[in-house]
Motif scaffolding. Structure first.
Motif, PDB file in Angstrom:
ATOM      1  N   GLN A  15     109.618 134.290  93.929  1.00 35.44           N
ATOM      2  CA  GLN A  15     108.531 134.744  93.057  1.00 35.44           C
ATOM      3  C   GLN A  15     107.658 133.560  92.624  1.00 35.44           C
ATOM      4  O   GLN A  15     106.430 133.670  92.578  1.00 35.44           O
ATOM      5  CB  GLN A  15     109.093 135.482  91.842  1.00 35.44           C
ATOM      6  CG  GLN A  15     109.770 136.791  92.189  1.00 35.44           C
ATOM      7  CD  GLN A  15     108.838 137.731  92.938  1.00 35.44           C
ATOM      8  OE1 GLN A  15     107.693 137.927  92.581  1.00 35.44           O
ATOM      9  NE2 GLN A  15     109.342 138.300  94.024  1.00 35.44           N
ATOM     10  N   ALA A  16     108.299 132.439  92.312  1.00 33.11           N
ATOM     11  CA  ALA A  16     107.537 131.234  91.944  1.00 33.11           C
ATOM     12  C   ALA A  16     106.681 130.770  93.120  1.00 33.11           C
ATOM     13  O   ALA A  16     105.516 130.378  92.945  1.00 33.11           O
ATOM     14  CB  ALA A  16     108.487 130.127  91.502  1.00 33.11           C
ATOM     15  N   ARG A  17     107.251 130.823  94.313  1.00 29.89           N
ATOM     16  CA  ARG A  17     106.512 130.412  95.516  1.00 29.89           C
ATOM     17  C   ARG A  17     105.246 131.238  95.665  1.00 29.89           C
ATOM     18  O   ARG A  17     104.168 130.699  95.951  1.00 29.89           O
ATOM     19  CB  ARG A  17     107.423 130.553  96.742  1.00 29.89           C
ATOM     20  CG  ARG A  17     106.781 130.077  98.036  1.00 29.89           C
ATOM     21  CD  ARG A  17     107.703 130.211  99.239  1.00 29.89           C
ATOM     22  NE  ARG A  17     108.022 131.595  99.510  1.00 29.89           N
ATOM     23  CZ  ARG A  17     109.235 132.135  99.429  1.00 29.89           C
ATOM     24  NH1 ARG A  17     110.273 131.405  99.085  1.00 29.89           N
ATOM     25  NH2 ARG A  17     109.425 133.410  99.697  1.00 29.89           N
ATOM     26  N   LEU A  18     105.341 132.542  95.455  1.00 31.15           N
ATOM     27  CA  LEU A  18     104.159 133.404  95.574  1.00 31.15           C
ATOM     28  C   LEU A  18     103.081 133.045  94.555  1.00 31.15           C
ATOM     29  O   LEU A  18     101.888 133.056  94.875  1.00 31.15           O
ATOM     30  CB  LEU A  18     104.557 134.871  95.425  1.00 31.15           C
ATOM     31  CG  LEU A  18     105.285 135.493  96.610  1.00 31.15           C
ATOM     32  CD1 LEU A  18     105.804 136.884  96.261  1.00 31.15           C
ATOM     33  CD2 LEU A  18     104.374 135.551  97.827  1.00 31.15           C
ATOM     34  N   VAL A  19     103.499 132.725  93.329  1.00 30.34           N
ATOM     35  CA  VAL A  19     102.521 132.366  92.292  1.00 30.34           C
ATOM     36  C   VAL A  19     101.826 131.048  92.649  1.00 30.34           C
ATOM     37  O   VAL A  19     100.596 130.944  92.604  1.00 30.34           O
ATOM     38  CB  VAL A  19     103.183 132.279  90.899  1.00 30.34           C
ATOM     39  CG1 VAL A  19     102.186 131.790  89.854  1.00 30.34           C
ATOM     40  CG2 VAL A  19     103.750 133.627  90.484  1.00 30.34           C
ATOM     41  N   PHE A  20     102.614 130.035  93.009  1.00 31.01           N
ATOM     42  CA  PHE A  20     102.019 128.748  93.393  1.00 31.01           C
ATOM     43  C   PHE A  20     101.139 128.899  94.624  1.00 31.01           C
ATOM     44  O   PHE A  20     100.090 128.263  94.729  1.00 31.01           O
ATOM     45  CB  PHE A  20     103.108 127.716  93.681  1.00 31.01           C
ATOM     46  CG  PHE A  20     103.772 127.129  92.457  1.00 31.01           C
ATOM     47  CD1 PHE A  20     103.019 126.563  91.428  1.00 31.01           C
ATOM     48  CD2 PHE A  20     105.158 127.101  92.351  1.00 31.01           C
ATOM     49  CE1 PHE A  20     103.627 125.993  90.323  1.00 31.01           C
ATOM     50  CE2 PHE A  20     105.775 126.527  91.246  1.00 31.01           C
ATOM     51  CZ  PHE A  20     105.011 125.970  90.233  1.00 31.01           C
ATOM     52  N   TRP A  21     101.558 129.711  95.565  1.00 31.21           N
ATOM     53  CA  TRP A  21     100.817 129.936  96.802  1.00 31.21           C
ATOM     54  C   TRP A  21      99.451 130.538  96.485  1.00 31.21           C
ATOM     55  O   TRP A  21      98.428 130.135  97.030  1.00 31.21           O
ATOM     56  CB  TRP A  21     101.642 130.849  97.680  1.00 31.21           C
ATOM     57  CG  TRP A  21     101.219 131.063  99.098  1.00 31.21           C
ATOM     58  CD1 TRP A  21     100.131 130.543  99.756  1.00 31.21           C
ATOM     59  CD2 TRP A  21     101.910 131.865 100.053  1.00 31.21           C
ATOM     60  NE1 TRP A  21     100.102 130.987 101.051  1.00 31.21           N
ATOM     61  CE2 TRP A  21     101.188 131.797 101.265  1.00 31.21           C
ATOM     62  CE3 TRP A  21     103.056 132.649 100.001  1.00 31.21           C
ATOM     63  CZ2 TRP A  21     101.584 132.478 102.412  1.00 31.21           C
ATOM     64  CZ3 TRP A  21     103.448 133.315 101.145  1.00 31.21           C
ATOM     65  CH2 TRP A  21     102.728 133.232 102.334  1.00 31.21           C
ATOM     66  N   THR A  30     103.147 127.750  83.099  1.00 29.47           N
ATOM     67  CA  THR A  30     104.568 128.068  82.933  1.00 29.47           C
ATOM     68  C   THR A  30     104.726 129.538  82.575  1.00 29.47           C
ATOM     69  O   THR A  30     105.658 130.202  83.028  1.00 29.47           O
ATOM     70  CB  THR A  30     105.205 127.155  81.866  1.00 29.47           C
ATOM     71  OG1 THR A  30     104.969 125.796  82.248  1.00 29.47           O
ATOM     72  CG2 THR A  30     106.699 127.383  81.762  1.00 29.47           C
ATOM     73  N   ASP A  31     103.806 130.080  81.777  1.00 29.91           N
ATOM     74  CA  ASP A  31     103.852 131.508  81.441  1.00 29.91           C
ATOM     75  C   ASP A  31     103.712 132.373  82.691  1.00 29.91           C
ATOM     76  O   ASP A  31     104.401 133.394  82.819  1.00 29.91           O
ATOM     77  CB  ASP A  31     102.762 131.867  80.427  1.00 29.91           C
ATOM     78  CG  ASP A  31     103.063 131.355  79.026  1.00 29.91           C
ATOM     79  OD1 ASP A  31     104.249 131.066  78.735  1.00 29.91           O
ATOM     80  OD2 ASP A  31     102.116 131.246  78.230  1.00 29.91           O
ATOM     81  N   MET A  37     108.821 135.365  87.621  1.00 29.44           N
ATOM     82  CA  MET A  37     110.220 135.164  87.973  1.00 29.44           C
ATOM     83  C   MET A  37     111.160 136.068  87.185  1.00 29.44           C
ATOM     84  O   MET A  37     112.323 136.235  87.563  1.00 29.44           O
ATOM     85  CB  MET A  37     110.593 133.693  87.745  1.00 29.44           C
ATOM     86  CG  MET A  37     109.818 132.732  88.643  1.00 29.44           C
ATOM     87  SD  MET A  37     109.944 131.001  88.103  1.00 29.44           S
ATOM     88  CE  MET A  37     111.579 130.582  88.683  1.00 29.44           C
ATOM     89  N   GLY A  38     110.658 136.628  86.094  1.00 25.78           N
ATOM     90  CA  GLY A  38     111.479 137.503  85.279  1.00 25.78           C
ATOM     91  C   GLY A  38     112.586 136.779  84.543  1.00 25.78           C
ATOM     92  O   GLY A  38     113.669 137.336  84.323  1.00 25.78           O
ATOM     93  N   ASP A  50     111.531 120.919  85.720  1.00 20.86           N
ATOM     94  CA  ASP A  50     110.199 121.191  85.179  1.00 20.86           C
ATOM     95  C   ASP A  50     109.308 121.887  86.209  1.00 20.86           C
ATOM     96  O   ASP A  50     109.736 122.179  87.327  1.00 20.86           O
ATOM     97  CB  ASP A  50     109.554 119.901  84.658  1.00 20.86           C
ATOM     98  CG  ASP A  50     109.372 118.845  85.750  1.00 20.86           C
ATOM     99  OD1 ASP A  50     109.471 119.170  86.956  1.00 20.86           O
ATOM    100  OD2 ASP A  50     109.129 117.683  85.396  1.00 20.86           O
ATOM    101  N   LYS A  51     108.072 122.139  85.828  1.00 19.42           N
ATOM    102  CA  LYS A  51     107.122 122.843  86.700  1.00 19.42           C
ATOM    103  C   LYS A  51     106.933 122.089  88.018  1.00 19.42           C
ATOM    104  O   LYS A  51     106.877 122.695  89.094  1.00 19.42           O
ATOM    105  CB  LYS A  51     105.782 123.011  85.969  1.00 19.42           C
ATOM    106  CG  LYS A  51     104.686 123.681  86.788  1.00 19.42           C
ATOM    107  CD  LYS A  51     103.387 123.741  85.994  1.00 19.42           C
ATOM    108  CE  LYS A  51     102.192 123.948  86.894  1.00 19.42           C
ATOM    109  NZ  LYS A  51     100.922 123.879  86.188  1.00 19.42           N
ATOM    110  N   TRP A  52     106.845 120.762  87.960  1.00 23.36           N
ATOM    111  CA  TRP A  52     106.641 119.968  89.173  1.00 23.36           C
ATOM    112  C   TRP A  52     107.824 120.104  90.132  1.00 23.36           C
ATOM    113  O   TRP A  52     107.642 120.312  91.332  1.00 23.36           O
ATOM    114  CB  TRP A  52     106.399 118.496  88.831  1.00 23.36           C
ATOM    115  CG  TRP A  52     106.244 117.650  90.054  1.00 23.36           C
ATOM    116  CD1 TRP A  52     107.143 116.761  90.575  1.00 23.36           C
ATOM    117  CD2 TRP A  52     105.138 117.646  90.957  1.00 23.36           C
ATOM    118  NE1 TRP A  52     106.666 116.195  91.731  1.00 23.36           N
ATOM    119  CE2 TRP A  52     105.425 116.730  91.985  1.00 23.36           C
ATOM    120  CE3 TRP A  52     103.926 118.336  91.000  1.00 23.36           C
ATOM    121  CZ2 TRP A  52     104.552 116.473  93.040  1.00 23.36           C
ATOM    122  CZ3 TRP A  52     103.049 118.077  92.048  1.00 23.36           C
ATOM    123  CH2 TRP A  52     103.364 117.156  93.045  1.00 23.36           C
TER     124      TRP A  52
END
Length: 193
Positions: A15-21, A30-31, A37-38, A50-52
């Motif tokens: 899910q994080a990958r999709l947002v960054f993509w 971060t929100d 990611m739920g 961290d985010k990085w």
């Protein structure tokens, strides 16, 4: 006693990958991540740092998946030329939303250039691996009489990598499937004997 993790790490990473993509590193908050990611903010930090660190892990995961997919399409047919066609045409996905994302790796290169050594190293490693597989396949095609024997395998591989980047940027810019597939075929046709 530490509480057990209450989420699937791989699903959350996906899910994080999709947002960054979709949004890039700077455009992702971060929100945005915890919502997609739920999970809670503290769970994100505990599981991914961290985010990085999460971005680098998501990009690494993306690169491994996409490179494996490229190589699978490249190697599947007996014909080297067909392998190149399959690899490049495979970039033109039918799903409009997915196609519009283009390539996360290309997006990262556009966002950071060469300013982040960690990302440059990641790109160089993936590029070198794919380049070596392309060179091998070009030599096979030359030996079979499909590919122009006058071409330098290394330069032809660079040309294919550049073509991939162009197709992925065109996809991100809104090009339709038929147009992307025409570009892919045109690129591969330049290699023919």
């Amino acid at each position: 006693m530490a509480r057990p993790r209450e989420f699937d790490r791989e699903t959350a990473l996906g899910q994080a990958r999709l947002v960054f993509w979709a949004k890039g590193y700077a455009g992702t908050s971060t929100d945005d991540l915890v919502k997609a990611m739920g999970i809670g903010r503290q769970s994100l930090y505990n599981a991914f740092g961290d985010k990085w660190q999460l971005y680098v892990e998501a990009l690494t995961d993306y690169q491994q998946r996409s490179t494996s997919s490229h190589v699978l399409r490249l190697q599947a047919p007996a014909s080297a030329l067909q392998g190149f066609r399959d690899m490049l045409e495979g970039l033109a996905v039918d799903d409009d939303a997915m196609r519009a994302l283009g390539c996360m790796g290309v997006g990262s290169a556009c966002e950071f250039g060469s300013t982040e050594p960690q990302l440059s190293e990641l790109r160089a490693k993936g590029s070198a691996y794919l380049h070596s597989r392309l060179v091998k396949r070009i030599r096979e095609g030359q030996a079979a009489g499909e590919i122009d024997p006058a071409l330098s395998p290394g330069e032809a591989a660079n040309y294919l990598l550049m073509s991939m980047t162009g197709i992925q940027l065109a996809a991100r810019s809104g090009a339709k499937v038929a147009e992307l597939r025409r570009l892919a075929r045109f690129a591969v046709d330049r290699l023919q004997a």
